[in-house]
Enzyme design. Structure first.
Site, PDB file in Angstrom:
ATOM      1  N   CYS A  30      13.142  10.495   7.877  1.00  0.00           N
ATOM      2  CA  CYS A  30      13.011   9.899   9.212  1.00  0.00           C
ATOM      3  C   CYS A  30      14.309   9.994   9.990  1.00  0.00           C
ATOM      4  CB  CYS A  30      12.543   8.455   9.109  1.00  0.00           C
ATOM      5  SG  CYS A  30      13.461   7.515   7.904  1.00  0.00           S
ATOM      6  N   LYS A  74       0.849  -1.199   0.000  1.00  0.00           N
ATOM      7  CA  LYS A  74       0.000   0.000   0.000  1.00  0.00           C
ATOM      8  C   LYS A  74       0.877   1.238   0.000  1.00  0.00           C
ATOM      9  CE  LYS A  74      -1.943   2.421   3.367  1.00  0.00           C
ATOM     10  NZ  LYS A  74      -1.767   3.790   2.851  1.00  0.00           N
ATOM     11  N   GLY A  86       3.195   2.938  13.795  1.00  0.00           N
ATOM     12  CA  GLY A  86       3.931   1.684  13.985  1.00  0.00           C
ATOM     13  C   GLY A  86       3.395   0.896  15.164  1.00  0.00           C
ATOM     14  N   GLU A 143      10.019   0.618  10.496  1.00  0.00           N
ATOM     15  CA  GLU A 143      11.067   1.628  10.353  1.00  0.00           C
ATOM     16  C   GLU A 143      10.360   2.942  10.614  1.00  0.00           C
ATOM     17  OE1 GLU A 143      12.948   4.420   9.379  1.00  0.00           O
ATOM     18  OE2 GLU A 143      12.887   3.857   7.255  1.00  0.00           O
ATOM     19  N   GLU A 186       9.386  14.422  16.893  1.00  0.00           N
ATOM     20  CA  GLU A 186       9.743  14.475  15.474  1.00  0.00           C
ATOM     21  C   GLU A 186       8.824  15.477  14.758  1.00  0.00           C
ATOM     22  OE1 GLU A 186       8.949  10.895  13.138  1.00  0.00           O
ATOM     23  OE2 GLU A 186      10.867  11.212  12.127  1.00  0.00           O
ATOM     24  N   THR A 243       6.032   6.632  14.412  1.00  0.00           N
ATOM     25  CA  THR A 243       6.092   5.709  15.540  1.00  0.00           C
ATOM     26  C   THR A 243       4.687   5.403  16.064  1.00  0.00           C
ATOM     27  OG1 THR A 243       8.320   6.368  16.113  1.00  0.00           O
ATOM     28  CG2 THR A 243       7.008   5.418  17.887  1.00  0.00           C
TER      29      THR A 243
END
Lengths: 578, 498
Positions: free
Chosen positions: B296, B186, B244, B262, B393, B241
Site C-alpha cells: 500500500c 476476516k 474503505g 489503512e 493505485e 480506498t
C-alpha cells in the site's frame, strides 16, 4: 505475578476451622487472573495458629567472640582466604542442592577478590555459617567498573536493537522461572523468610518484574518538540551509563529485579553490590545472566560490605549513577559520597508509614490488613505500616481485635516449615536492634500490649505498643521488625497531622468507607504510596518510592525508566541565516 | 475440517479449513466453501469454509461472551504473557508458516519468512504494552478528584488484506488484544491459509475461548456483515480506498461503530541531484518492486531532479534486470506472481492505459511466462501528472517516473494525489530533507530509504489513505476508549438553579 487470585482462591476467613481447611486444600491458581494485585505477604494471614510456636529444634547460639557473627559484625578487616574455591556444593535444610558460586561476578566470570578478602554468609535460622565467599574491596569495584564501562561502549551491548535487549531480559526471566525453587530455598536459608513466601510472592514478583521491563526495552522513546518552523528539536533518551546499584537483604531477589529490570531495559551496564546478609541468591542468578546471553560486563555483581565495597561504588569517579535501597542513614552517606562526581542518584530508604483507621472503617478488614502491613516479612519491610492511628471511638476495640488476631495468626518458626508465617530477623544485629526498641518504648511511657519477648535467638515475637505519642522514639524511628505502635486521633485533621509527624514519607494506609475522605486524606498525606483500605500493596507496574527522607526517585513502573535514561535535546537549524 | 497439503518443498502439513470460532473449528452454517488458488501455477490448493452472515453472528456472539466474561478478569500482565507465548509459538512454527504463506500468496520464501518473523515480533511488542496502558489523574479544583481509565472498546471486527497475510494479522491482533478487546477477524479470500494455521496456536497460547475468532470469507458477504453488524463495536480495515469508503458508510448506517482504515496510496519517491544515486536506485527498486508492487505504501511515483534524471533512468533500468521473477519457492526469486487473476488483469489494464496515454515503456509492460500471474517489472517514463498511471493505485510492479526542478515544485507535485500514505526523499542535504518532510502530506516519510517499517513506528495515512494509525504506541488508542471519572468530594458547587 503473585500466583494467587484473591477472587477465586482466597478463603473467606470466618473461623479458624475455615482457615485450617483452606490451608489443606491444594491452592488453586487461576490460570488467567493469577497476577492480580497482591500485598507482598498476603498469604501470611491465612495460616492458622493458636499461639506462636517455636520449633524446639532451633539451637540457641551462645555468643562468643570467635563465632562468625562476631567476625562479621565487628571485624574491621576481612580475613583472607584466597584458597577458597569459586564454587561449593550446598544443601539447604529442605534438601535442595546446588552449586553455589562464591566469587565476584565480573565480565561474566566468577573471580576471587584481589586481596583474597572473604565474608561469611550466616543463616539467621540457626546463626550458623552457610558458606564463606569472596568479598569485594575497592580494587574489585574498580575492576567491575572497568568491565561495565567497556561493555557500555562495546557494540555487543551498545549496538543491539532495543528488541534484542528485551529478548535477553525475557530469556533471563524464563531462566529464573526454571530455577525458581532453588533461588527460593537459597533466600529462605540465607535471610530467613518463609519458603512458602519465597515461592508464592518473591519469585513470581521478580520474574514478572523482569518480564515487565523486557516489554519496555523497545518502548523507550524520545520526543520531537515543536518550537517553530526554523528548528527541528528532538530528544534522545539515552542510557545513563555505568550504574552502581546497592540492594538490601529484606527482599534480596525482588530488589535485584527492581534495580536490574529498568537499568537493563534502558541499555545501561551495572555494578551491583548485594547485602552482606543475603548474597547467595543473586550470585547464583549471575550464572543465568551469562546463560541468557548478556555480553560480558553488562551485569557485574559484587558481594561485599557497605563500608568497603558500597563506599567504593558511591565514591567511584567512573560510575555515572547510583541507586541504593536501604536505611536513611546509609543513604545520606551515599549521597554525600556520590557528590564527588555528581552521580545521578536514586534512593529508596526508610519509612515509618502510618495507617489511619477512621471510625467508619470495616474494622475487621483494618485489623487484617494492619497485621499484614507490619508483621509480614517479620516487619522487615521499608514501607511497613508501623504506626497505626485509630480514631478514638474505636481505639480500644481495634487494639483488642488486633492483639487477638496477631496472636491467632502469626506463626513463628522454621521458615522451611509450611506452617510458618514469621521467620527470624535477618541477623543477630537486627534482632538486638529490634529488642532495644522495646526498652526505648517502655522508657518513653508507651504501653506494651504484647510481644517484646525474644523466645529464641533472632526471633522476635510480634510486638504491639499502645498510647504511643509523637515525641516517643518508637513513633519516630524505623524499627524494621514485627513492631507496631498504636495511637489515637479525634478528627481527620488531627489524624493527618499525626500521620505526617515524622521525617519519613514512604507509604500510608487509610481505612474508611467515606469516598470523599479516602481521596482527600490520600492527597494530604506526605508519602510516595497510599493504600486505601489495604496496606503494602505493591506491583511492578506501579511506582514505588518516598517523599521527605524516605527517598529520591521512583522504582517500578514507567517512572523507573526516568532514573535510567538521560534525555539529550538536539536542535537542528533549518536554515536560519545569520 | 482439515486437509493434508504438500508444499513444493515436500513438507506435508494439516491445513485447517474451518472457521475458528469460540476456540473451535466449525463448518460454515450455510455450507459454502471457496477455492484457494496457487498464484504461481493457477491450480487449486484446497477449498476452505466460507463464512456468511450467520457465521459472523456466531463469531460475534462468541467474542461478546468472552469480552463480558472470562477475558475481562484476565490481568493486563497475563494478557501480555499469552501474547508472548503466541509469539513464541509463531517462531517455533516459522518454517511451516513461511511455506504456507509463499504457497498461498506467491511471495518468495525469504520474504515470507521475514514477514512471519516480523509478525511474531509485533505480537511480542504489543504483549509488552498490555500492562503499560495508563489513564491519568487530572486536577481541576480542590475538593474534586478526577481520573481517566483507558478501557477496551469491545468486540472488534478486523478485515485484513492479502498482500501481507500474516503480518497484517499480527498488526491487527497485537494492539486489539493488548488493550483487552475481543476479535472477529476476516482474512482475505485470496489468502486464507496462513491465518488458519496460525489460529491453531491461539488455544495453545492460552487465550480463553472466543477472544480471537478467525473466519475466511468474501468481502461482499462476510466483510459486509462485519461492517454493518450491530454487535461489533469497532471495525478496522486494511485494503483499498474504495472498500474503505463502503465500510465507513455501513459503519455509519449501522451502529456508528468506531472505524480505523489503512487504505491505498500513490506514494512519491523523490530523488534529488545530490543523492547517492546508486543507493537511491536500490531503494527505488525496493520501493516499488518489493512484494511485486503489492504494497500500500509502494513508491509508485518516482520523481527525479532534472540534473540526474537520465542517469537515474538508465541505472534503474539496469538494476531491475537483476530482479529475478519466478517460482517463490526458488531461493533466487525476488518477484513472484501477482496474487490473483483479477489483480493480474487489473495491472495489465493499467499498463495498457499508460501506453495509450503516451508514457514511455522503459522496460517490462507485459506478462512474464505463460503460466501463473507473473508480470515483468515495468517502468514508465515521461509520465505526466494527469495520467491514470500517475494518479491511481496500480498495486503491481509498475513504476511511473517523471522529472522535477525545485523543492517548491516537488512539494506541490508530491502532494498532487488524493492519497497521503507515505513519501520518500533522497538527498544528502539536511535542510532539503527536513523542509520537504514538513511539506509532504503523508503518514510516513522515509529519508534515504524506502519501505522501512517497524512495529514500533506508527503507520497510517493522511488524506484518503486512511484514518487512525497502526503500530507503535499510537495503535493502542485505536482500540481504547477513555472513561472520565469525576468525584465530588465537597469541592463542586451546585450550578443548577443558579
Amino acid at each position: 505475578m503473585s500466583g494467587i487470585n484473591p477472587r477465586s482462591s482466597w478463603p473467606t476467613i470466618t473461623s479458624l476451622q475455615t482457615i485450617r481447611s483452606a490451608q489443606h486444600r491444594p491452592r488453586s491458581v487461576h490460570k488467567l487472573t493469577g497476577s492480580l494485585l497482591l500485598p507482598l505477604h498476603r498469604r501470611l494471614s491465612t495460616t492458622p495458629s493458636t499461639a506462636p510456636i517455636i520449633p524446639a529444634a532451633l539451637p540457641v547460639v551462645r555468643i562468643n567472640p570467635f563465632n562468625t557473627y562476631y567476625h562479621r559484625v565487628f571485624s574491621t578487616s576481612s580475613r583472607t582466604m584466597s584458597d577458597l574455591p569459586l564454587f561449593r556444593e550446598l544443601t539447604a535444610p529442605n534438601g535442595t542442592k546446588w552449586n553455589q558460586p562464591l566469587g565476584l561476578f565480573i565480565n561474566n566470570e566468577f573471580v576471587k577478590s584481589k586481596s583474597g578478602s572473604t565474608l561469611s554468609s550466616i543463616s539467621p535460622i540457626d546463626d550458623k555459617e552457610i558458606t564463606t565467599l569472596y568479598a569485594a574491596e575497592e580494587a574489585d569495584v574498580d575492576e567491575a567498573v572497568k568491565a561495565a564501562r567497556a561493555a557500555f561502549h562495546d557494540s555487543a551491548w551498545a549496538d543491539i536493537t532495543p528488541e534484542q535487549r528485551g529478548r535477553l531480559i525475557h530469556k533471563l526471566a524464563d531462566l529464573i522461572e526454571q530455577h525458581s525453587d532453588t533461588l527460593a530455598a537459597i533466600d529462605t536459608w540465607d535471610m530467613g523468610k518463609p519458603l512458602s513466601v519465597m515461592k508464592e510472592v518473591d519469585m513470581p514478583e521478580s520474574i514478572s518484574t523482569f518480564r515487565y521491563y523486557a516489554g519496555w526495552a523497545d518502548k523507550i522513546s524520545g520526543k520531537t518538540l515543536n518550537i517553530g518552523p526554523q528548528k527541528l528539536v528532538y530528544t534522545l533518551h539515552q542510557p545513563v551509563g555505568v550504574c552502581g546499584q546497592i540492594i538490601p537483604w529484606n527482599y534480596p531477589f525482588i530488589m535485584a529485579s527492581w534495580k536490574l529490570g529498568p537499568a537493563l531495559a534502558c541499555g545501561n551496564t551495572i555494578v551491583m553490590k548485594t547485602a552482606e546478609q543475603s548474597p547467595l541468591s543473586v550470585l547464583f542468578f549471575c550464572q543465568l545472566i551469562k546463560e541468557a546471553g548478556f555480553p560480558p560486563g553488562v551485569v557485574n555483581v559484587l558481594t561485599g560490605y557497605g563500608r568497603t565495597a558500597g563506599h567504593a561504588i558511591a565514591a567511584h569517579p567512573n560510575i555515572d549513577k547510583i541507586a541504593f535501597t536501604g536505611s536513611t542513614n546509609t543513604a545520606r552517606d551515599i549521597m554525600k559520597t556520590a557528590s564527588v562526581n555528581l552521580k545521578n542518584i536514586t534512593l529508596e530508604t526508610g519509612g515509618k508509614s502510618p495507617m489511619l483507621v477512621f471510625d467508619d472503617a470495616d474494622i475487621d478488614q483494618a485489623v487484617k490488613w494492619g497485621h499484614i502491613g507490619i508483621m509480614s516479612n517479620s516487619g522487615q519491610v521499608c514501607c511497613a505500616t508501623s504506626r497505626i492511628l485509630v480514631q478514638e471511638s474505636i481505639y480500644e476495640k481495634f487494639i483488642d481485635l488486633f492483639n487477638q488476631y496477631t496472636k491467632k495468626i502469626s506463626v513463628l518458626g522454621d521458615p522451611f516449615s509450611g506452617d510458618t508465617t514469621h521467620g527470624p530477623q535477618v541477623s543477630r544485629q537486627q534482632y538486638e536492634r529490634v529488642l532495644a526498641y522495646v526498652e526505648k518504648g517502655k522508657k518513653d511511657g508507651a504501653i506494651l500490649v504484647s510481644g517484646g519477648e525474644h523466645p529464641e535467638v533472632n526471633f522476635v515475637a510480634p510486638t504491639i505498643f499502645r498510647d504511643v505519642e509523637d515525641h516517643h522514639v518508637i513513633y519516630q524511628e524505623e524499627v524494621f521488625g514485627p513492631f507496631v505502635v498504636i495511637g489515637k486521633f479525634k478528627t481527620e485533621e488531627e489524624g493527618v497531622k499525626r500521620a505526617n509527624a515524622t521525617t519519613y514519607g514512604l507509604g500510608a494506609a487509610v481505612f474508611t468507607k467515606d469516598i470523599a475522605r479516602a481521596h482527600k486524606v490520600a492527597a494530604k498525606i506526605d508519602s510516595g504510596m497510599v493504600w486505601i483500605n489495604s496496606s503494602n500493596d505493591s506491583h511492578f507496574a506501579v511506582p514505588f518510592g518516598g517523599v521527605k527522607q524516605s527517598g529520591i526517585g521512583r522504582e517500578c513502573g514507567e517512572y523507573a525508566l526516568d532514573s535510567y535514561t538521560t534525555p539529550k535535546a538536539v536542535f537542528v537549524d533549518l536554515g536560519t541565516v545569520l | 475440517m482439515f486437509a493434508t497439503i504438500k508444499t513444493p518443498t515436500g513438507r506435508e502439513y494439516e491445513q485447517p479449513l474451518g472457521l475458528f470460532i469460540n476456540g473451535e473449528w466449525v463448518a460454515a452454517k450455510e455450507g459454502q466453501t471457496f477455492e484457494v488458488i496457487n498464484p504461481t501455477n493457477e491450480e487449486v490448493i484446497t477449498s476452505v469454509q466460507e463464512a456468511t452472515e450467520p457465521d459472523v453472528d456466531a463469531a460475534v456472539a462468541a467474542a461478546r461472551a468472552a469480552f463480558e466474561g472470562e477475558w475481562s478478569d484476565v490481568t493486563p500482565t497475563n494478557r501480555g504473557k499469552m501474547m508472548m507465548k503466541l509469539a513464541e509459538l509463531m517462531e517455533e512454527n516459522i518454517e511451516l508458516l513461511t511455506e504456507v504463506e509463499s504457497l498461498d500468496n506467491g511471495k518468495n520464501l525469504n520474504q515470507a519468512r521475514f514477514d512471519i518473523q516480523s509478525a511474531a515480533g509485533c505480537i511480542r511488542y504489543y504483549g509488552g504494552w498490555a500492562d503499560k496502558i495508563h489513564g491519568k489523574v487530572i486536577d481541576t479544583q480542590p475538593g474534586t478528584f478526577n481520573f481517566t481509565k483507558s478501557e477496551p472498546i469491545g468486540v472488534c471486527g478486523q478485515i485484513i488484506p492479502w498482500n501481507f497475510p500474516m503480518l497484517m494479522w499480527a498488526w491487527k491482533i497485537g494492539p486489539a488484544i493488548a488493550t483487552g478487546n475481543t476479535i472477529v477477524l476476516k482474512t482475505a479470500e485470496q489468502t486464507p491459509l496462513s491465518a488458519l494455521v496460525a489460529a491453531t496456536l491461539i488455544n495453545k497460547a492460552g487465550f480463553p475461548k472466543g477472544v480471537i475468532n478467525i473466519i475466511s470469507g468474501l468481502g461482499k458477504t462476510a466483510g459486509a456483515a462485519i461492517s454493518s453488524h450491530m454487535g461489533i463495536d469497532k471495525v478496522a480495515f486494511t485494503g483499498s480506498t474504495a472498500t474503505g469508503r463502503t465500510i465507513m458508510k455501513s459503519a455509519a448506517d449501522s451502529n456508528l461503530k468506531k472505524v480505523t482504515l489503512e487504505l491505498g496510496g500513490k506514494s512519491p519517491n523523490i530523488i534529488f541531484n545530490d543523492a547517492d544515486i546508486d543507493h537511491a536506485v536500490d531503494w527505488a527498486n525496493l520501493g516499488i518492486f518489493f512484494n511485486h508492487g503489492q504494497t500500500c505504501c509502494a513508491g509508485s511515483r518516482i520523481y527525479v531532479q532534472e540534473g540526474i534524471y537520465d542517469e537515474f533512468v538508465a541505472k534503474f533500468k539496469e538494476r531491475i534486470t537483476k530482479n529475478v521473477v519466478g517460482d517463490p519457492f526458488d531461493n533466487s526469486t525476488f518477484q513472484g506472481p501477482q496474487v490473483s487473476q483479477l489483480q493480474f488483469d487489473r495491472i495489465m489494464s493499467y499498463i495498457e492505459h499508460g501506453k495509450a496515454e503516451g508514457a514511455t515503456v522503459e522496460c517490462g509492460g507485459e506478462r512474464h511466462g505463460d503460466k501463473g500471474y507473473f508480470i515483468k517489472p515495468t517502468i514508465f517514463s515521461n509520465v505526466t501528472m494527469d495520467m491514470k498511471i500517475m494518479q491511481e493505485e496500480i498495486f503491481g510492479p509498475v513504476a511511473s517516473i517523471a522529472k522535477f526542478k525545485t523543492v517548491e515544485e516537488i512539494a506541490k507535485i508530491g502532494n498532487g494525489t488524493p492519497y497521503g500514505l507515505a513519501a520518500a526523499v533522497h538527498t544528502k542535504d539536511l535542510n532539503t530533507a527536513l523542509q520537504l518532510t514538513d511539506k509532504l502530506k503523508a503518514g510516513t516519510i522515509w529519508v534515504n530509504c524506502y519501505n522501512m517499517l517497524h512495529y514500533a513506528l506508527p503507520f497510517g495515512g493522511f488524506k484518503e489513505s486512511g484514518i487512525g494509525r497502526e503500530l507503535g504506541k499510537e495503535a493502542l488508542s485505536n482500540y481504547l476508549q477513555v472513561k472520565t471519572v469525576a468525584i465530588n468530594m465537597g469541592g463542586h458547587n451546585v450550578f443548577i438553579g443558579k
